[in-house]
Design a protein around this motif. Sequence first.
Motif, PDB file in Angstrom:
ATOM      1  N   LYS A  92      -8.454 -36.571  14.260  1.00  0.00           N
ATOM      2  CA  LYS A  92      -7.963 -35.263  13.814  1.00  0.00           C
ATOM      3  C   LYS A  92      -7.095 -35.429  12.576  1.00  0.00           C
ATOM      4  O   LYS A  92      -6.390 -34.499  12.175  1.00  0.00           O
ATOM      5  N   HIS A  93      -7.132 -36.619  11.995  1.00  0.00           N
ATOM      6  CA  HIS A  93      -6.293 -36.930  10.842  1.00  0.00           C
ATOM      7  C   HIS A  93      -7.170 -37.473   9.719  1.00  0.00           C
ATOM      8  O   HIS A  93      -7.924 -38.420   9.935  1.00  0.00           O
ATOM      9  N   VAL A  94      -7.090 -36.887   8.548  1.00  0.00           N
ATOM     10  CA  VAL A  94      -7.875 -37.347   7.406  1.00  0.00           C
ATOM     11  C   VAL A  94      -7.066 -38.407   6.660  1.00  0.00           C
ATOM     12  O   VAL A  94      -6.040 -38.114   6.051  1.00  0.00           O
ATOM     13  N   ASN A  95      -7.528 -39.639   6.741  1.00  0.00           N
ATOM     14  CA  ASN A  95      -6.901 -40.764   6.047  1.00  0.00           C
ATOM     15  C   ASN A  95      -7.904 -41.294   5.025  1.00  0.00           C
ATOM     16  O   ASN A  95      -8.837 -42.018   5.370  1.00  0.00           O
ATOM     17  N   ARG A  96      -7.709 -40.934   3.788  1.00  0.00           N
ATOM     18  CA  ARG A  96      -8.673 -41.286   2.750  1.00  0.00           C
ATOM     19  C   ARG A  96      -8.589 -42.752   2.324  1.00  0.00           C
ATOM     20  O   ARG A  96      -9.448 -43.218   1.565  1.00  0.00           O
ATOM     21  N   GLU A 130      -9.894 -27.151   7.950  1.00  0.00           N
ATOM     22  CA  GLU A 130     -10.502 -27.108   6.623  1.00  0.00           C
ATOM     23  C   GLU A 130     -10.514 -28.481   5.971  1.00  0.00           C
ATOM     24  O   GLU A 130     -11.506 -28.888   5.347  1.00  0.00           O
ATOM     25  N   GLU A 131      -9.406 -29.224   6.111  1.00  0.00           N
ATOM     26  CA  GLU A 131      -9.323 -30.563   5.518  1.00  0.00           C
ATOM     27  C   GLU A 131     -10.302 -31.525   6.182  1.00  0.00           C
ATOM     28  O   GLU A 131     -10.917 -32.365   5.512  1.00  0.00           O
ATOM     29  N   ARG A 132     -10.466 -31.396   7.481  1.00  0.00           N
ATOM     30  CA  ARG A 132     -11.397 -32.280   8.185  1.00  0.00           C
ATOM     31  C   ARG A 132     -12.842 -32.015   7.733  1.00  0.00           C
ATOM     32  O   ARG A 132     -13.596 -32.959   7.475  1.00  0.00           O
ATOM     33  N   ILE A 133     -13.221 -30.737   7.634  1.00  0.00           N
ATOM     34  CA  ILE A 133     -14.577 -30.415   7.182  1.00  0.00           C
ATOM     35  C   ILE A 133     -14.788 -30.912   5.759  1.00  0.00           C
ATOM     36  O   ILE A 133     -15.841 -31.480   5.429  1.00  0.00           O
ATOM     37  N   ALA A 134     -13.782 -30.729   4.911  1.00  0.00           N
ATOM     38  CA  ALA A 134     -13.901 -31.141   3.510  1.00  0.00           C
ATOM     39  C   ALA A 134     -14.035 -32.649   3.357  1.00  0.00           C
ATOM     40  O   ALA A 134     -14.538 -33.127   2.331  1.00  0.00           O
ATOM     41  N   ALA A 135     -13.619 -33.414   4.348  1.00  0.00           N
ATOM     42  CA  ALA A 135     -13.689 -34.879   4.260  1.00  0.00           C
ATOM     43  C   ALA A 135     -15.054 -35.431   4.646  1.00  0.00           C
ATOM     44  O   ALA A 135     -15.373 -36.581   4.313  1.00  0.00           O
ATOM     45  N   ILE A 136     -15.878 -34.663   5.334  1.00  0.00           N
ATOM     46  CA  ILE A 136     -17.123 -35.195   5.894  1.00  0.00           C
ATOM     47  C   ILE A 136     -18.030 -35.757   4.808  1.00  0.00           C
ATOM     48  O   ILE A 136     -18.524 -36.893   4.908  1.00  0.00           O
ATOM     49  N   ASP A 137     -18.282 -35.003   3.756  1.00  0.00           N
ATOM     50  CA  ASP A 137     -19.157 -35.485   2.683  1.00  0.00           C
ATOM     51  C   ASP A 137     -18.634 -36.779   2.070  1.00  0.00           C
ATOM     52  O   ASP A 137     -19.413 -37.695   1.772  1.00  0.00           O
TER      53      ASP A 137
END
Length: 259
Positions: A92-96, A130-137
């Motif tokens: 549940k955390h976006v870590n780029r 929104e951030e999680r969906i945006a990270a998928i690609d």
Amino acid sequence: MACAYCYVPRHKGYSNPITVFANIERISAYVKRHAARQGSKPEPNECDPVSWVYDIGENSDCSVDARLSDNVRDLVELFRDLPNAKASFATKHVNRDLLDWDPRGRTRVRFSLMPPVDAKTLDIRTSSIEERIAAIDDFVAAGYEAHVNFSPVVVRPGWLQDWGDLLDRLDAGIGTAAKRQLAAEIIFLTHNRGLHEVNLGWHPRAEDLIWRPDLQQVKRSQNGDLNVRYRTGAKGSYVQALTGLIAERTPYLRIRYAF
């Protein structure tokens, strides 16, 4: 993170600490030997059609753990060289930072999603939907297998319409490459009386959503805990309604399992 429904705190003193292993070399060596003993996977199953899947984040969120230690990177690098196995974890955390690790398709990241109106109350101190969906690609482009984890599905007035809106957001937010490999797991809410009592003290609004004796029945889990889940019979109709909605709104989204 302090998600109101999460089972992890029930096993960690009702806290949700970051997990760091001092013996990561021994863990990695054991996993490598275990995968070698497994050999080739004889037939497809709901986890994967070809590879043995090792969940490396069942008791933590690896994206958060990776902020403090190299344990997760060590495992991602281990699995990229195992021909018959892959790592998997839900987040549940976006870590780029993970985008630079070159997983070569051998690590599956399962982005947990729920309607934002539920997440606002239940997904405490996590990356936004929104951030999680945006990270998928971006994760797919970086060499990860990216799936979605619809969990927990909370039944309440208007729940199915909000899930339809979420599916539309997902469809609009990812590209062709992500859609080709996308799959989902669907897990309806299971709650616990002990966690319910804790939540009443610090987050009672969440309990208005997830403690519903009128809809739930007692369930004894495999570990012996007494939990509650949606009533048998009614739950089947909920699962059918959501899977039907997925087939309508996102027909490319393969459902690995739903319960």
